[in-house]
Design an enzyme around this catalytic site. Structure first.
Site, PDB file in Angstrom:
ATOM      1  CG  ASP A  47      -1.844  -1.126   1.385  1.00 34.80           C
ATOM      2  OD1 ASP A  47      -3.062  -0.932   1.323  1.00 34.80           O
ATOM      3  OD2 ASP A  47      -1.362  -2.265   1.566  1.00 34.80           O
ATOM      4  CD  GLU A  70      -6.804   3.436   2.319  1.00 37.28           C
ATOM      5  OE1 GLU A  70      -6.751   2.901   1.203  1.00 37.28           O
ATOM      6  OE2 GLU A  70      -7.140   2.835   3.343  1.00 37.28           O
ATOM      7  CG  ASP A 126      -7.923   2.682  -2.017  1.00 39.40           C
ATOM      8  OD1 ASP A 126      -6.869   2.260  -1.510  1.00 39.40           O
ATOM      9  OD2 ASP A 126      -9.057   2.370  -1.628  1.00 39.40           O
ATOM     10  CB  ILE A 128      -3.874  -1.884  -1.961  1.00 41.63           C
ATOM     11  CG1 ILE A 128      -2.476  -2.082  -2.554  1.00 41.63           C
ATOM     12  CG2 ILE A 128      -4.638  -3.218  -1.984  1.00 41.63           C
ATOM     13  CD1 ILE A 128      -1.707  -3.240  -1.935  1.00 41.63           C
ATOM     14  CG  ASP A 129     -10.789  -0.367  -2.956  1.00 43.94           C
ATOM     15  OD1 ASP A 129     -11.033   0.233  -1.901  1.00 43.94           O
ATOM     16  OD2 ASP A 129     -11.645  -1.024  -3.576  1.00 43.94           O
ATOM     17  CB  THR A 131      -5.712  -3.688   2.391  1.00 46.01           C
ATOM     18  OG1 THR A 131      -5.538  -2.431   1.735  1.00 46.01           O
ATOM     19  CG2 THR A 131      -4.366  -4.159   2.912  1.00 46.01           C
ATOM     20  CG  ASP A 273     -12.656   3.384  -0.425  1.00 39.50           C
ATOM     21  OD1 ASP A 273     -11.648   2.830  -0.891  1.00 39.50           O
ATOM     22  OD2 ASP A 273     -12.822   3.602   0.785  1.00 39.50           O
TER      23      ASP A 273
HETATM   24  N1  LIG Z   1     -16.139  -0.547   8.060  1.00 42.51           N
HETATM   25  C1  LIG Z   1     -16.058  -0.413   6.751  1.00 42.51           C
HETATM   26  N2  LIG Z   1     -17.190  -0.219   6.026  1.00 42.51           N
HETATM   27  C2  LIG Z   1     -17.129  -0.075   4.694  1.00 42.51           C
HETATM   28  N3  LIG Z   1     -15.943  -0.119   3.982  1.00 42.51           N
HETATM   29  C3  LIG Z   1     -14.790  -0.305   4.656  1.00 42.51           C
HETATM   30  C4  LIG Z   1     -14.789  -0.466   6.068  1.00 42.51           C
HETATM   31  N4  LIG Z   1     -13.496  -0.630   6.459  1.00 42.51           N
HETATM   32  C5  LIG Z   1     -12.723  -0.578   5.346  1.00 42.51           C
HETATM   33  N5  LIG Z   1     -13.479  -0.377   4.257  1.00 42.51           N
HETATM   34  C6  LIG Z   1     -13.080  -0.221   2.861  1.00 42.51           C
HETATM   35  O1  LIG Z   1     -13.822  -1.155   2.112  1.00 42.51           O
HETATM   36  C7  LIG Z   1     -13.207  -1.288   0.846  1.00 42.51           C
HETATM   37  C8  LIG Z   1     -12.968  -2.695   0.422  1.00 42.51           C
HETATM   38  O2  LIG Z   1     -13.985  -3.408   0.881  1.00 42.51           O
HETATM   39  P1  LIG Z   1     -14.845  -4.267  -0.041  1.00 42.51           P
HETATM   40  O3  LIG Z   1     -13.901  -5.290  -0.580  1.00 42.51           O
HETATM   41  O4  LIG Z   1     -15.751  -4.738   0.979  1.00 42.51           O
HETATM   42  O5  LIG Z   1     -15.466  -3.415  -1.111  1.00 42.51           O
HETATM   43  C9  LIG Z   1     -11.944  -0.644   0.962  1.00 42.51           C
HETATM   44  O6  LIG Z   1     -12.072   0.645   0.445  1.00 42.51           O
HETATM   45  C10 LIG Z   1     -11.692  -0.630   2.417  1.00 42.51           C
HETATM   46  O7  LIG Z   1     -10.649   0.151   2.558  1.00 42.51           O
HETATM   47  P2  LIG Z   1      -9.151  -0.312   1.993  1.00 42.51           P
HETATM   48  O8  LIG Z   1      -8.866   0.537   0.788  1.00 42.51           O
HETATM   49  O9  LIG Z   1      -8.345   0.059   3.142  1.00 42.51           O
HETATM   50  O10 LIG Z   1      -9.137  -1.792   1.687  1.00 42.51           O
HETATM   51 MG   LIG Z   2     -10.322   1.487  -0.345  1.00 41.17          MG
HETATM   52 MG   LIG Z   3      -6.664   1.114   0.346  1.00 38.95          MG
HETATM   53 MG   LIG Z   4      -6.963   0.753   3.660  1.00 42.58          MG
END
Ligand SMILES: Nc1ncnc2c1ncn2[C@@H]1O[C@H](COP(=O)(O)O)[C@@H](O)[C@H]1OP(=O)(O)O
Ligand SMILES: [Mg+2]
Ligand SMILES: [Mg+2]
Ligand SMILES: [Mg+2]
Length: 336
Positions: A47, A70, A126, A128-129, A131, A273
């Site tokens: 990330d 992010e 983002d 890594i979306d 993670t 996101d």
């Molecule tokens: N409590 C939460 N509710 C909704 N989305 C979340 C929560 N915590 C993290 N995320 C974010 O959800 C996304 C991925 O989730 P999904 O696979 O469910 O779509 C990512 O953007 C992740 O951030 P990240 O970029 O840190 O991975």
């Molecule tokens: Mg994300």
């Molecule tokens: Mg991310």
């Molecule tokens: Mg994240």
């Protein structure tokens, strides 16, 4: 030259380079120890390094453009984090033409701390979306968008682990998606610069639909989605996939609806996101809104403060999907 041509090619290159960083870490996932950020979500060396690579590439071509990213370096500083910092530096310099030193690495990552807002140009990133999907060895996406005066004008998404053709198990993995407002949406392989236009699958009734949702039940309510699906007489099982890959899948017709249903009233979605995914949906013939049918507002800072949840679908069925969501939400509000 078409509108935003330099931004488009620079963003594609940046996302492809950052995807290489992620793929290198993904190949040795056992070594990719995650640390936990203050918000209790995980972060890895990939990330940080992907954000450093993209911010550096954007900074060379567009030195005056701010970036709403992010990640920041809060948890990358101090003696205790020296080994992690060294790994991030090594990984970043394995990709960039001109190597960074430690200070330049930290300031490249922290170029992403812009507060966002309605005025002027800004990128949102983002690195890594998904993670959690990445750490499970499943789907994740590198997501970059350009916002001008609060409107998403360009979106690029790299999905290193997504098959080009989902129906074919042998299909090459590594797809890049790109959309410019008013210019359509396209998909290409990482291995070829040939771009193919993509479209939402045509659908006339919600009952025919496949809907996408998060793998993580903590990110989007599986229970509410099941109730909504029952109201819409959807019989196909949910297509669960991590990250903004969901936007890519609906935009090329692998599925028809994306539901993101809050599990916690305190959680507000981040602009990085949804910025690139929302443009991809619009440019491939889909409709996107929050759960109340309101347009997503990217002009209010780092978060989608004016919106609750997300729903994307074909325009033929969007209002029916929104009606079903309202019925489920109303019932819950009455019962709570
Ligand atoms: N409590 C939460 N509710 C909704 N989305 C979340 C929560 N915590 C993290 N995320 C974010 O959800 C996304 C991925 O989730 P999904 O696979 O469910 O779509 C990512 O953007 C992740 O951030 P990240 O970029 O840190 O991975
Ligand atoms: Mg994300
Ligand atoms: Mg991310
Ligand atoms: Mg994240």
């Amino acid at each position: 030259m078409s509108v935003l041509a330099l931004e488009r090619s620079t963003a594609i290159n940046a996302v492809l380079q950052a995807s290489k960083v992620c793929q290198a870490v993904f190949r040795n996932l056992a070594d990719a120890k995650a640390i936990t950020k203050k918000d209790k979500t995980p972060i890895t060396v990939a990330d940080y390094s992907a954000q450093a690579v993209i911010n550096t590439i954007l900074g060379k071509t567009f030195p005056n453009d701010p970036i709403v990213g992010e990640e920041d370096t809060d948890e990358l500083r101090g003696d205790e984090r020296k080994p992690l910092r060294e790994k991030v530096l090594e990984l970043t310099n394995s990709i960039l033409d001109v190597p960074l030193d430690e200070n330049k690495l930290l300031s490249a990552i922290d170029r992403g701390t812009h507060p966002g807002g309605i005025k002027g140009r800004m990128w949102t990133l983002d690195p890594i979306d998904g993670t959690k999907g990445f750490l499970r060895g499943e789907q994740y996406a590198v997501c970059l968008a350009l916002i001008i005066d609060g409107q998403v004008e360009l979106g690029v998404m790299g999905c290193p682990n997504l098959p080009f053709d989902l129906k074919n198990k042998e299909s090459e993995r590594g797809c890049l998606f790109v959309a410019v407002k008013g210019q359509g949406a396209f998909q290409r392989k990482f291995s070829s610069s040939d771009e193919l236009p993509i479209h939402f699958a045509n659908i006339s009734s919600p009952s025919e639909a496949t809907f996408c949702e998060s793998v993580e039940a903590g990110h989007s309510s599986h229970d509410d989605a099941a109730k909504i699906a029952a109201l819409l007489e959807i019989s196909k099982p949910p297509f669960r996939v991590d990250s903004q890959c969901k936007y890519c899948c609906i935009s090329r017709g692998d599925a028809n609806i994306y539901l993101r249903l809050p599990t916690n009233v305190q959680y507000i979605e981040n602009i990085w996101d949804h910025a690139s995914g929302s443009l991809l949906v619009n440019e491939s013939g889909g409709t996107i809104s929050d759960l109340y049918g309101k347009a997503l507002d990217f002009s209010l800072g780092r978060k989608l403060k004016a919106n609750t949840g997300i729903v994307a679908s074909h325009p033929n069925i969007h209002s029916q999907v929104l009606d079903a969501i309202q019925q489920v939400i109303k019932k819950e509000n009455i019962n709570n």
